[in-house]
Design a protein around this motif. Sequence first.
Motif, short mmCIF file in Angstrom:
data_model
loop_
_atom_site.label_atom_id
_atom_site.label_comp_id
_atom_site.label_asym_id
_atom_site.label_seq_id
_atom_site.Cartn_x
_atom_site.Cartn_y
_atom_site.Cartn_z
N ARG A 85 0.83 -1.21 0.00
CA ARG A 85 0.00 0.00 0.00
C ARG A 85 0.87 1.26 0.00
O ARG A 85 0.57 2.23 -0.70
CB ARG A 85 -0.90 0.01 1.24
CG ARG A 85 -2.05 -0.95 1.15
CD ARG A 85 -2.69 -1.08 2.51
NE ARG A 85 -3.98 -1.75 2.44
CZ ARG A 85 -4.66 -2.11 3.52
NH1 ARG A 85 -4.17 -1.89 4.72
NH2 ARG A 85 -5.83 -2.70 3.41
N PHE A 86 1.93 1.23 0.82
CA PHE A 86 2.81 2.41 0.91
C PHE A 86 3.45 2.70 -0.45
O PHE A 86 3.44 3.85 -0.92
CB PHE A 86 3.89 2.16 1.97
CG PHE A 86 4.85 3.31 2.15
CD1 PHE A 86 4.52 4.38 2.96
CD2 PHE A 86 6.06 3.33 1.49
CE1 PHE A 86 5.38 5.46 3.11
CE2 PHE A 86 6.93 4.39 1.63
CZ PHE A 86 6.59 5.47 2.44
N ILE A 113 2.43 7.48 3.15
CA ILE A 113 1.94 7.57 4.54
C ILE A 113 0.43 7.83 4.56
O ILE A 113 -0.31 7.17 5.30
CB ILE A 113 2.69 8.69 5.31
CG1 ILE A 113 4.14 8.26 5.55
CG2 ILE A 113 2.00 8.99 6.64
CD1 ILE A 113 5.04 9.36 6.08
N ALA A 114 -0.04 8.76 3.72
CA ALA A 114 -1.48 9.10 3.71
C ALA A 114 -2.31 7.89 3.29
O ALA A 114 -3.33 7.58 3.92
CB ALA A 114 -1.73 10.27 2.76
N VAL A 115 -1.88 7.18 2.25
CA VAL A 115 -2.64 6.03 1.77
C VAL A 115 -2.67 4.93 2.84
O VAL A 115 -3.73 4.35 3.12
CB VAL A 115 -2.03 5.50 0.45
CG1 VAL A 115 -2.48 4.08 0.15
CG2 VAL A 115 -2.42 6.42 -0.70
N CYS A 116 -1.52 4.67 3.49
CA CYS A 116 -1.47 3.64 4.53
C CYS A 116 -2.37 4.03 5.71
O CYS A 116 -3.05 3.17 6.28
CB CYS A 116 -0.04 3.45 5.04
SG CYS A 116 0.92 2.38 4.00
N ALA A 117 -2.36 5.31 6.09
CA ALA A 117 -3.15 5.76 7.24
C ALA A 117 -4.64 5.56 6.98
O ALA A 117 -5.36 5.00 7.81
CB ALA A 117 -2.86 7.23 7.53
N PHE A 118 -5.11 6.00 5.81
CA PHE A 118 -6.54 5.84 5.49
C PHE A 118 -6.91 4.35 5.34
O PHE A 118 -7.99 3.93 5.75
CB PHE A 118 -6.91 6.61 4.22
CG PHE A 118 -7.16 8.08 4.47
CD1 PHE A 118 -8.27 8.49 5.17
CD2 PHE A 118 -6.28 9.04 4.01
CE1 PHE A 118 -8.51 9.84 5.41
CE2 PHE A 118 -6.51 10.39 4.23
CZ PHE A 118 -7.63 10.80 4.94
N ALA A 119 -6.01 3.57 4.73
CA ALA A 119 -6.28 2.14 4.54
C ALA A 119 -6.35 1.43 5.89
O ALA A 119 -7.23 0.59 6.12
CB ALA A 119 -5.22 1.51 3.66
N ALA A 120 -5.44 1.79 6.82
CA ALA A 120 -5.44 1.17 8.15
C ALA A 120 -6.72 1.54 8.90
O ALA A 120 -7.32 0.70 9.58
CB ALA A 120 -4.21 1.62 8.93
N ALA A 154 -12.27 5.70 -0.82
CA ALA A 154 -12.35 6.90 -1.66
C ALA A 154 -11.94 8.13 -0.86
O ALA A 154 -12.44 9.22 -1.10
CB ALA A 154 -13.77 7.06 -2.20
N ALA A 155 -11.04 7.94 0.09
CA ALA A 155 -10.55 9.07 0.88
C ALA A 155 -9.61 9.93 0.02
O ALA A 155 -8.96 9.41 -0.89
CB ALA A 155 -9.80 8.56 2.10
N PRO A 156 -9.55 11.21 0.32
CA PRO A 156 -8.67 12.09 -0.49
C PRO A 156 -7.20 11.97 -0.08
O PRO A 156 -6.54 12.97 0.18
CB PRO A 156 -9.23 13.49 -0.19
CG PRO A 156 -9.80 13.37 1.18
CD PRO A 156 -10.29 11.97 1.34
N SER A 157 -6.70 10.74 -0.01
CA SER A 157 -5.35 10.51 0.51
C SER A 157 -4.28 11.13 -0.41
O SER A 157 -3.41 11.86 0.06
CB SER A 157 -5.10 9.01 0.71
OG SER A 157 -5.60 8.27 -0.36
N ILE A 158 -4.37 10.85 -1.70
CA ILE A 158 -3.38 11.39 -2.64
C ILE A 158 -3.51 12.91 -2.72
O ILE A 158 -2.52 13.64 -2.74
CB ILE A 158 -3.52 10.73 -4.03
CG1 ILE A 158 -3.16 9.24 -3.92
CG2 ILE A 158 -2.63 11.41 -5.06
CD1 ILE A 158 -3.36 8.45 -5.18
N ALA A 159 -4.76 13.39 -2.71
CA ALA A 159 -4.98 14.84 -2.79
C ALA A 159 -4.39 15.56 -1.59
O ALA A 159 -3.68 16.56 -1.74
CB ALA A 159 -6.48 15.12 -2.90
#
Lengths: 138, 115
Positions: free
Chosen positions: A21-22, B13-20, B36-41
């Motif tokens: 995922r990272f 980090i943002a993608v991992c945080a929202f996925a977790a 569908a969180a705005p992680s990349i944005a």
Amino acid sequence: MIVQFKPSALRQTRWYEYLVRFVLGGAMTVVAGLIAARFGPVIGGLFLAFPAIFPASATLIEKHVRERKEKAGLPGVRRGKEAAALDAAGAALGSFGLAAFGLVIWLMIVQSPAWALVFAAASWLAVAVLGWHVRRWL
Amino acid sequence: MLEYGLRFLAGGIAVCAFAALGDTLRPKSFAGLFGAAPSIALATLLLTLSQKGAPFVALEGRSMILGAFALALYSWSVCVLLKNFLLSSWTATMAALIVWFAVALGASAALFQLS
């Protein structure tokens, strides 16, 4: 239905699954930046809503549910697919929140960048959660 | 180069945080909201804001609305492929990417002439 928070579920995810995922999330953020630099903000903005880690996440959900069911002696293949389908249905509702995020950024970022980010994040959460509740009432 | 290193780190980090966070929530349909969180944005907008300015980010936000509607149709397509056609998650999510590209690029061409 009550929303539950289960931190113990984190133990089901293995370290290399977080790594996947990272790397995917980091790579997609770089790619979105490169696309915006090369093709401009109109095309670049589209990729801020690209389902970059969706395939990996859905595959993990299917795998985890299948393994849990099979461990309990139950057929897990169909349950795994159903769990991934439910997650996708939730993501479809969450997408409306993402649209609200983009709308607030579009309308507010020039006037007040800091507040735009705060309101955009709040709008995403509010619209996504509201959409989920409305879907359950219908 | 440093900019892209920072983007990679922030995005990861943002993608991992929202996925977790999504992993810890039940029911699954609610957890899916975080898909569908705005992680990349969130990871990328601050950097873009400091380098290209607010008008550039505003245009990205406008396009993001179309990208989000494309994501909604993509997610719905994945749901249908999984429930009705019983494809594997990997096959369904990869096959449905054509929906995202068609809707996002098609709507953008129609509304903004891809300018």
